[in-house]
Design a protein around this motif. Sequence first.
Motif: not given
Length: 284
Positions: A181-208
Motif C-alpha cells: 500500500e506504500g507504507i514505509e518499512p521503517d515507519d511500520l517498524l517504528q510503529a511496532v516498537q512504539a506499541y511494544g513500549t506503550d504496552s510494556a506494563g499491560f496485563t495479559r487481558s489488555k495485550v493484543c
Amino acid sequence: MSWRVANTCAERKFGSATRKQIIMFLADKASDDGSGIWCSKGTIQRHTELGETTVKRTVREFLKEGILVETGARTCKNGFTVVYRIDLAKVEALEPTLEPKIETGSKVAPVQPGPGTGATVAGVPGPPRPPNHPKTIHKPPTRGREAAANEEAEKILAAYPPDRLRGKAACIAQIEEALKEGIEPDDLLQAVQAYGTDSAGFTRSKVCYSDNWFQSRRWQAFVDKQAEDREKAKVLEADHHARLACWISDRSPMCKHITAKQVDGLLASKLVTQAQIQAAGLRS
C-alpha cells in the motif's frame, strides 16, 4: 461523474492500492476532461476510509508528479476547497494494467525455422508448441523484490513483543500487504516498537496478539502520528530557516551563531544568496 476519466484511471497502475483508491474516487468527481474536481481531503478520507495523513500525503504526491493539477478554489463552510484537475496525458503515460497480448496458433509468415508439430497452413508448419503447453518452459518470475519484502516483513514482526506472537504466516501476509500500500518499512517498524513500549506494563487481558494487531491495522494510528510529527518538524525547520535568513539579510549580530551546515541548508533552499552570505561575514 465521467466514465471516460474513471476508465482511463482504472486501466493504469498507480503504484499502490491506496493511490489507486484515491485517484478512482477523484475520477468519479471529474468532468470528461478531468477538471472540476471539488472535494476536500476530509471528504476523500471519509469516503475511502483511509487515514487523513495518508490522504494528504498521496494528494501531495499526485501534485508533485503532475497527475493532479490545482486549478482554483471554491468557498465552503470551512473556508475554501481546492479545485483539482486530473491530467489525462500523465495518466495515459503510466503503465497499463492490461496483460500483453500473446500470439498463439499457426503462422503463415514468417516461416518457423524449427520443425513444426502443430497444424499447417499451405504447407507452412505452425509453432512447435503453444505457450500453454505443459512442456513449455516459461521464464521464472523475478523473486528479488518478493525476497526483499519478505525480509522486511520478518524484521518488522521480530520487533513485536515475543510473548504476544501468534499466527506468523498471517502476520507476514498483513505486513506485506501494508508495504504494498506504500507504507514505509521503517515507519511500520517504528510503529511496532512504539506499541511494544506503550504496552510494556499491560496485563495479559489488555495485550493484543500479533495476528489481531496487524489484521485490525492498529499500527495505522502510530504511522499517522509519525507522519504528523514529521510534518510539524518540517514546519518548525522552515520557520527556523526563515528566521536565520532574516538575520543574514539584516546582517544581524546573531549571524555569528549560524553554523556552516545551516548556511548550506539555506543556500540549498534558496532562501539566501551567496552574496548575502558573504556580506554577512559567513562562509558555506
